[in-house]
Design an enzyme around this catalytic site. Structure first.
Site, mmCIF file in Angstrom:
data_model
loop_
_atom_site.group_PDB
_atom_site.id
_atom_site.type_symbol
_atom_site.label_atom_id
_atom_site.label_comp_id
_atom_site.label_asym_id
_atom_site.label_seq_id
_atom_site.Cartn_x
_atom_site.Cartn_y
_atom_site.Cartn_z
ATOM 1 N N GLY A 296 0.959 -1.226 0.071
ATOM 2 C CA GLY A 296 0.088 0.110 -0.045
ATOM 3 C C GLY A 296 1.041 1.311 0.096
ATOM 4 N N GLY A 298 0.413 5.590 0.881
ATOM 5 C CA GLY A 298 -0.654 6.602 1.472
ATOM 6 C C GLY A 298 0.039 7.955 1.376
ATOM 7 N N GLY A 299 -0.467 8.953 1.997
ATOM 8 C CA GLY A 299 -0.070 10.348 1.903
ATOM 9 C C GLY A 299 1.403 10.564 2.718
ATOM 10 N N PHE A 300 1.537 9.549 3.603
ATOM 11 C CA PHE A 300 2.648 9.733 4.241
ATOM 12 C C PHE A 300 3.914 8.757 3.914
ATOM 13 C CE2 PHE A 300 0.232 12.457 6.896
ATOM 14 C CZ PHE A 300 1.242 13.553 7.326
ATOM 15 N N VAL A 303 3.691 1.292 2.608
ATOM 16 C CA VAL A 303 3.397 0.252 3.545
ATOM 17 C C VAL A 303 3.960 -1.192 2.869
ATOM 18 C CG1 VAL A 303 1.842 -1.073 5.201
ATOM 19 C CG2 VAL A 303 1.429 1.474 4.230
ATOM 20 N N ASP A 416 -9.088 11.094 6.772
ATOM 21 C CA ASP A 416 -9.227 10.385 5.535
ATOM 22 C C ASP A 416 -9.543 9.137 5.716
ATOM 23 O OD1 ASP A 416 -8.464 10.058 2.954
ATOM 24 O OD2 ASP A 416 -6.379 9.075 3.304
#
Length: 614
Positions: A296, A298-300, A303, A416
């Protein structure tokens, strides 16, 4: 990119239309459409602009001889900061490149110097050869440079003396010869061992910052005396420390745990029962962040799937924007959030890793992945979500959000919430994940103003327009998530343009309700379901997604409505009356012309974000 006959860009009339009209319309649907249009124009326009850093990275890839195609970088890119592996960015500038232990056998291209803002370059443990690029001396922002365990030859270029910001330099285990710039011996961490560079006894300078020079015979006696005195003093100090430790141990609580890992960040961090992992442990667990373990993004950050020595499966979240001002704060915020938020419907943090160049979070691995995966991305033979499980997800998510909003002090805003951020444990119980976008706010404040972060289609209209988020921002996202559960569809779907003008799931549902087509709302993959329960969840979803945040219920009210004790019938009747008025007002407003050609709107729906892409 298509152009009109007079040379005018396809985007020019659309952009002008947006600028003239979008920001004077006080209508939820039109506001969201306008932001979608702006996102589309921004993304597609940027593909026509050359990316210097992206081109430099492609030249670097070619020179490294990536025969195993480990670097899956493509020339069809918007920016390397959007999706390229091993690349870390600050804003839209590349600041770190970690290509260690990748099996490269080529050379180091001078094109690397086009990365003007690069802070960290790690190429250790490869088989690179050739000379060190002279132009690397122009990369004045470099702080960490690791080229160890390669086959570089020749001398250190004189221009490298301009690298005044270096804090970590490792050129060990190479075929390098010649002298070393004098200032390099003042760098906090350096290593020239395993080379033929002039250092050590012959120069009276150590070959590494961790080694000591041989002492002369004239100093040996003084050294022996000093060593003896030091040993005696150390024994006395040790005995005293043991007494103090025993006295302190009686008084301290068993939950007061401090972490201090040698070779990592020297700061002591106390976070209860969280485990602090070394970077080596994380690298072993994820096979050095192998892209095959990527599950995955995400915005930061990304993963990765990981496996600990005791066979425990974990999800490793590697923060991508540590070098930005928000990177360190994001890490500390998430640690603090998880330490105060403990609930069966919230993802539990089990550990972390912090070094001079890494911020990493470790979570339990969820075998059943996310709700979004189970709704839309199943592989052949995998089981989808039946109606009882979807209802359990709706209830569990509501309880988790209620806890964050009303039982945490300070309260926590997720910001989110969507099906992709709701994970499923072994029993298909929902847990809210991705607190990288969460925001702590003081209970005395009603909202917090910050940059807009989240996923388009789930973001509340007031958050889009003002940047102000509150608990009601999460309530809106929860309502959209309920609609995803019922329909199995995405919050935004451009394919709907073939039959209607509604690309937003929320507008599509309202249209079907006006046409009294409740059955068409339900996911076609659901063979059995309770129509009354579906009706209840749809009604709660629409109450949660009202345009004005003041009109949306609190999550405690949502829980009661789902349980049948929150006066849903009265609230729904009021909503229907208001919706009729809103529909009449909408007819008096102009509509956004559907002029987008299908071939020119190939935008990844899950990636349309108003946050900086990573």
């Amino acid at each position: 990119m298509a152009h009109s006959g007079n040379g005018e860009s396809f985007h020019d009339p659309l952009r002008g239309f947006i600028q003239r009209n979008c920001f004077r319309w006080n209508n939820q649907k039109l506001i969201l459409q306008c932001f979608m249009a702006l996102a589309f124009v921004g993304i597609t326009s940027s593909t026509t602009q050359p990316d210097i850093e992206g081109g430099a990275l492609l030249q670097l890839r070619d020179s490294l001889n990536d025969s195993s195609n480990r670097l899956k970088w493509t020339r069809d890119f918007v920016s390397p900061c959007y999706s390229w592996s091993y690349v870390t960015c600050r804003g839209q500038s590349v600041v770190a490149l970690n290509l260690a232990s990748s099996g490269f056998t080529g050379t180091l291209s001078p094109a690397i110097t086009k990365l003007k803002f690069l802070v960290t370059l790690e190429l250790q443990n490869n088989s690179l050869s050739g000379a060190l690029p002279d132009s690397l001396g122009n990369m004045v922002n470099l702080q960490t440079l690791n080229l160890s365990v390669n086959s570089f030859s020749g001398s250190i270029p004189a221009s490298w003396s301009q690298l005044s910001n270096l804090k970590h330099l490792d050129l060990s285990s190479n075929n390098l010869t010649g002298s070393i710039p004098t200032q390099f011996f003042s760098i906090p961490t350096f290593d020239f061992s395993g080379t033929q560079l002039i250092c050590g006894k012959s120069l009276n300078q150590p070959c590494s910052s961790s080694s000591r020079l041989p002492v002369t015979s004239s100093k040996k006696k003084l050294r022996d005396i000093t060593l003896t005195a030091s040993c005696v003093a150390s024994i006395i100090l040790f005995l005293g420390a043991m007494v103090m430790y025993h006295h302190h141990r009686v008084r301290r609580t068993k939950y007061d745990i401090f972490f201090d890992v040698a070779g990592e960040d020297d700061r002591k961090i106390s976070f209860g029962q969280l485990k602090r992992f070394s970077l080596r442990e994380i690298q072993l667990a994820t096979d050095s962040f192998n892209e095959s373990n990527l599950i995955g993004q995400g915005g930061f950050g990304k993963v990765y799937r990981g496996l600990l020595p005791d066979k425990t499966k974990v999800a490793v979240k590697r923060l991508a924007d540590y070098f930005s001002p928000g990177g360190e704060a994001a890490f500390q915020r998430e640690i603090q959030l998880i330490s105060v938020a403990v609930h069966k419907n919230l993802l539990r943090l089990i550990g972390f890793c912090t070094t001079s160049s890494e911020r990493i979070l470790v979570y339990p691995y969820m075998e059943n992945l996310s709700v979004a995966y189970r709704l839309r991305d199943l592989k052949a033979g995998e089981e989808g979500l039946d109606w009882p499980t979807r209802k359990r997800v709706a209830f569990g998510s509501a309880h988790g959000l209620e806890y964050l909003h009303e039982h945490c002090n300070p309260k926590i805003i997720h910001r989110d919430l969507k099906a992709a951020n709701i994970l499923l444990d072994n029993n298909f119980e929902p847990v809210l994940g991705d607190f990288g976008l969460a925001k702590l706010v003081d209970t005395s404040l009603t909202h917090v103003t910050t940059q807009v972060r989240g996923t388009m289609g789930h973001i509340a209209p007031e958050y889009l327009c003002t940047g102000k988020s509150s608990e009601k921002t999460d309530v809106f996202g929860y309502g959209i998530t309920l609609l995803e559960l019922v329909t199995g569809q995405r919050a935004i779907d451009f394919s709907r343009l073939e039959e209607e003008e509604n690309i937003l799931l929320l507008d599509h549902i309202k249209k079907l309700l006006r046409e009294q087509r409740l059955r068409d709302i339900v996911d076609s993959n659901l063979t059995t379901y309770d129509s009354k329960e579906v009706e209840t969840i749809v009604q709660v979803a629409l109450l949660c997604t009202q345009g004005s945040p003041e009109d949306r219920p609190a999550m405690s009210e949502v829980v009661k409505m789902l349980q049948g004790t929150g006066g849903l019938a009265e609230k729904w009747t009021e909503w229907e009356q208001l919706e009729e008025v809103r529909n009449k007002e909408a007819l008096l407003l102009p509509t956004l012309p559907a002029t987008w050609d299908e071939e020119e709107t190939t935008v990844d729906q899950e990636s349309i974000r108003l946050s900086t892409a990573r």
